[in-house]
Design a protein around this motif. Sequence first.
Motif, short mmCIF file in Angstrom:
data_model
loop_
_atom_site.label_atom_id
_atom_site.label_comp_id
_atom_site.label_asym_id
_atom_site.label_seq_id
_atom_site.Cartn_x
_atom_site.Cartn_y
_atom_site.Cartn_z
N CYS A 149 0.83 -1.22 0.00
CA CYS A 149 0.00 0.00 0.00
C CYS A 149 0.86 1.26 0.00
CB CYS A 149 -0.93 0.00 1.21
SG CYS A 149 -2.25 -1.24 1.14
N ILE A 150 1.93 1.24 0.80
CA ILE A 150 2.83 2.40 0.85
C ILE A 150 3.47 2.63 -0.51
CG2 ILE A 150 4.98 3.28 1.84
CD1 ILE A 150 4.23 1.88 4.45
N VAL B 247 2.23 1.68 -3.51
CA VAL B 247 1.21 2.09 -4.47
C VAL B 247 0.85 3.56 -4.29
CG1 VAL B 247 -1.20 1.78 -5.14
CG2 VAL B 247 0.25 -0.22 -4.79
N ILE B 248 0.81 4.02 -3.04
CA ILE B 248 0.46 5.42 -2.76
C ILE B 248 1.68 6.32 -2.91
CG2 ILE B 248 -0.35 7.03 -0.99
CD1 ILE B 248 -1.99 4.71 0.18
N GLY B 249 2.81 5.91 -2.35
CA GLY B 249 3.99 6.76 -2.31
C GLY B 249 4.67 6.96 -3.64
N LEU C 145 2.78 9.63 -5.74
CA LEU C 145 2.82 10.91 -5.02
C LEU C 145 4.19 11.57 -5.17
CD1 LEU C 145 0.90 10.37 -1.64
CD2 LEU C 145 0.28 11.89 -3.54
N ASN C 146 5.23 10.80 -4.94
CA ASN C 146 6.57 11.37 -5.00
C ASN C 146 7.01 11.62 -6.44
OD1 ASN C 146 8.08 11.44 -2.20
ND2 ASN C 146 6.80 9.62 -2.17
N CYS D 159 5.07 8.75 2.19
CA CYS D 159 3.74 9.21 1.79
C CYS D 159 3.36 10.53 2.44
CB CYS D 159 2.69 8.14 2.15
SG CYS D 159 2.92 6.56 1.33
#
Length: 282
Positions: free
Chosen positions: A20-21, A23-25, A28-29, A258
């Motif tokens: 999850c980190i 997929v999200i991070g 975003l970054n 994140c």
Amino acid sequence: MSTSNSTTEDERVYAGIFGCIMVIGLPLNAVSLWILLRRHSFKSPNAVFMVNLALSDLIAIISLPMRIYHHATGTPLGIITCLFSVIIFRNNLRSSASFITFISVDRLLAVVYPLRSRHLRTPCNAWKGAALVWGFFLVVNIPEAIGFLKHVQNHTEHNCFQSHYYRSVTRSAIIYLQIVFLVTTLAVNIVCTVMVSWTLYNHLSVSAKVRNKVNVMLIFAINLVIFCTCFLPVPIHVLTKSNTSITPLVCLTVLSCCLDPLMYYFSFDSFWKKKEDVGRKL
């Protein structure tokens, strides 16, 4: 049998959290880095530090598939892969703490000493500071890598993601120095937060020049949250020689990847605008 099943379930949960980190991070970054480079360029020291922080987070996120694979399958990683993953994790923790502190100090100088700090707050000086951070931590990696390889030579089995393994390949001096480093940078962030908040709410002349005081204070609040919840738990856990799993704390540390993009957004009143429209805003 029940203990083994519980351990397996925990490992799958860790794999899911890291997934999850990632997929999200990752987006975003990546998007934050693209915006910083395309819209803000390197015309301010603040942008320089954020670009380096985003790069550090991206490198850490790219290494997460190795952890996900290990926790999902229970397969031990190879020596080089294990070394690569651990070094990246440690460098991300240290470099993130450094760049976040640089950002706080830059905000302090911009708000509290806007005129006297002009000669210090230059992109050139920011790049020198960033280069010093990367160079110093790469040098620190040398004795850590040597200690890792020596440990592997004397043990047929290894699990580089466990706290007891971390202690066995890391000299106590390095652990203590890391604790001192993190506590010192946290103290700097606290001092910056107090001084900026005091200046904004007690000096009307300075306060009037800062367009969005709420955003400025949110930056400092995010920094302190990241330090207290993400950076400090892992080294303290290792120092106390606790027998509990270190993986949940590692999840918290990686979670900072994140949270950092929030800082980029609040740092610029016109985050999405073109760089020529932004200039050298606070």
